[in-house]
Design an enzyme around this catalytic site. Structure first.
Site, PDB file in Angstrom:
ATOM      1  N   SER A 298       8.639 -31.718   0.963  1.00 27.18           N
ATOM      2  CA  SER A 298       7.429 -32.382   0.524  1.00 27.18           C
ATOM      3  C   SER A 298       6.301 -31.442   0.121  1.00 27.18           C
ATOM      4  CB  SER A 298       6.958 -33.324   1.634  1.00 27.18           C
ATOM      5  OG  SER A 298       5.806 -34.013   1.269  1.00 27.18           O
TER       6      SER A 298
ATOM      7  N   LYS B 102      -1.245 -30.094  -3.412  1.00 27.35           N
ATOM      8  CA  LYS B 102       0.038 -30.724  -3.701  1.00 27.35           C
ATOM      9  C   LYS B 102      -0.140 -31.824  -4.746  1.00 27.35           C
ATOM     10  CE  LYS B 102       3.549 -33.303  -1.087  1.00 27.35           C
ATOM     11  NZ  LYS B 102       3.896 -33.758   0.282  1.00 27.35           N
TER      12      LYS B 102
ATOM     13  N   SER C  71       6.223 -31.691   6.850  1.00 26.44           N
ATOM     14  CA  SER C  71       6.020 -31.004   5.583  1.00 26.44           C
ATOM     15  C   SER C  71       4.909 -29.979   5.468  1.00 26.44           C
ATOM     16  CB  SER C  71       5.856 -32.034   4.463  1.00 26.44           C
ATOM     17  OG  SER C  71       7.003 -32.819   4.362  1.00 26.44           O
TER      18      SER C  71
END
Length: 475
Positions: A161, A86, A185
């Site tokens: 997220s 991420k 998330s």
């Protein structure tokens, strides 16, 4: 689903464990594996928009990994296997822009602890995945890299997220990824895309090199994958203190699970309602089916109620806690920046009602009661099966959802996951069902603190008994 995964699946749909095995046995080269995933990104990412940055050193790393195999070097458990992270997680010499034009062009000098550990295990970072601005929303959309779509249906969202990561793994662009979880998330967004994810006990996996850190006591970083065995492998690599994250202080190999549980009868409760808000009937059916499957395997399984969840709605007081603690960091990040660089999500969070000091203290006491309530529960049971989400899917840019036909705030998406962030309990999101419209349904396996081995074992049993036949989106 690893028991259903076919060895004839394309390379990009083989799981990380299988890829590592093929590489060790010299049945496939790291270069072939990395190139297959880069080709997959090129083929589908324009539709999904999950990958926001591609590593220009991944192929060189794969060539080096191939040379190590040919030399007969000692190989790490993920040697030659690609992974993604991420875009709030620092990656050395690779853009980490946090979903905001404010951080456009930001390139860290060092890797986050989690990235470094996957690399040290032989993993090859191939890209970064999309997120909402600053990681704060229930949809992965921002002014810098746009909106991510769910590969099962591009008109749907893969979640907020860690939505870019969930979409990338589901679409075969990555076999293994790193997401973060403040309230939902990794688990919720795995559920929206039919993959698996682990939110470990708070502090088990260090948050070093991940932004934002406020509120630190609720943030988690965890692996996302397509099989439970990949979560088990990733957790074995990721867990343990790093000497930098003060919340990550447990001895490296602490495991409060119940030991060798291969043939052990476990005490398992299951819960849909009350206490978690309204839940779509199809999801309730999936949770009950998961409970029945575990009962058929010989476990002691019963429907339960947890009084502390019914007495106070956890999501209500959680919002009062984390909003108060997070806003100062968010204000600092946008201070002095032009208005056009700040997306609507941050403005919506900052506009949320302030928490009074009295309400904050009351919320903190509610959180303590929740921890106590779960401590009492785990005196009687080894695990708990719950929904992950109240609805099966949701569209883009929405403000409400309608579980059981009731119009509710979009924040209700977090109702079944947020108790684990408040308490720090571990939870696994694993697929166990398909909706009438062909979308995946996940259930959540919850364990006591530091009992990851127990819930991963239970999740693997559910995975093995699942009757789902369509495992991958037809993108």
């Amino acid at each position: 689903m690893n028991t259903q995964q076919s060895k004839t699946d394309p390379v990009y749909y083989q799981d990380a464990t299988r890829l590592a095995e093929l590489i060790r046995n010299r049945e496939i080269s790291p270069v072939e594996v990395v190139k297959a995933h880069l080709d997959r990104i090129e083929a589908v990412n324009a539709k999904v928009n999950a990958i926001v940055t591609i590593s220009d050193t991944a192929l060189n790393a794969a060539r080096a990994a191939e040379a190590a195999v040919l030399r007969g070097d000692a190989l790490g458990p993920l040697h030659g296997v690609p992974f993604t992270a991420k875009d709030s997680i620092d990656t050395a010499k690779l853009l980490t822009q946090r979903g905001s034009p404010i951080f456009k062009g930001r390139t860290p000098d060092t890797d986050a602890t989690t990235v470094a550990r996957l690399k040290n295990a032989g993993g090859i970072l191939i890209g970064k995945t999309n997120l909402p601005e600053f990681s704060y929303w229930i949809e992965s959309n921002n002014l810098l890299s746009g909106r991510t779509n769910n590969p099962w249906d591009l008109q749907l969202s893969p979640g907020g997220s860690s939505g870019g990561e969930s979409a990338a793994v589901a679409a075969g662009m990555s076999p293994l990824g790193l997401g973060t979880d403040l309230a939902i998330s990794v688990r919720g967004h795995a559920a929206l895309t039919g993959i698996v994810a682990l939110k470990a006990t708070h502090g088990s996996i260090p948050m070093t090199g991940i932004w934002p850190r406020a509120p630190r006591r609720f943030w988690h970083v965890g692996p996302m994958a397509r099989t439970i065995r990949d979560l088990q492998l990733a957790y074995s690599v990721l867990a343990g203190p790093d000497g930098q994250d003060g919340f990550s202080s447990s001895t490296l190999h602490v495991d409060a699970g119940i030991g060798n549980i291969t043939n052990k009868k476990l005490r398992i409760g299951w819960l849909v309602e009350p206490g978690l808000g309204p839940i779509d009937p199809e999801i309730g059916i999936a949770v009950a089916a998961a409970a029945d499957a575990l009962k058929q395997l010989g476990h002691s399984v019963e429907q339960v109620r947890i009084p502390v969840l019914e007495e106070e709605f956890a999501l209500d007081y959680y919002v009062k806690l984390h909003m108060m603690e997070m806003k100062p960091a968010m204000r600092a990040a946008i201070a002095g920046q032009p208005d056009e660089l700040v997306f609507k999500y941050v403005n919506a969070v900052l506009a949320y009602a302030e928490t009074t000091f009295e309400d904050y203290i009351a919320a903190e006491q509610s959180a303590e009661r929740l921890r106590d309530g779960f401590a009492a529960y785990f005196q009687q049971y080894d695990a708990l099966i719950t929904p992950v989400l109240p609805v099966i899917s949701h569209g883009h840019d929405i403000e409400t959802i309608e579980p059981k036909g009731q119009k509710e705030s979009i924040f209700l998406l977090q109702s079944a996951t947020v108790p684990l962030n408040i308490t720090g309990l571990p939870g696994v999101s694993v697929r166990f069902g398909t909706s009438k419209t062909g979308l995946p349904i996940n259930v959540q396996v919850v364990g006591s603190w530091l009992a990851e081995s127990t819930i991963l074992h239970i999740a693997s049993q559910l995975e093995a008994t699942s009757t789902d036949t369509v495992l991958y989106p037809s993108i």
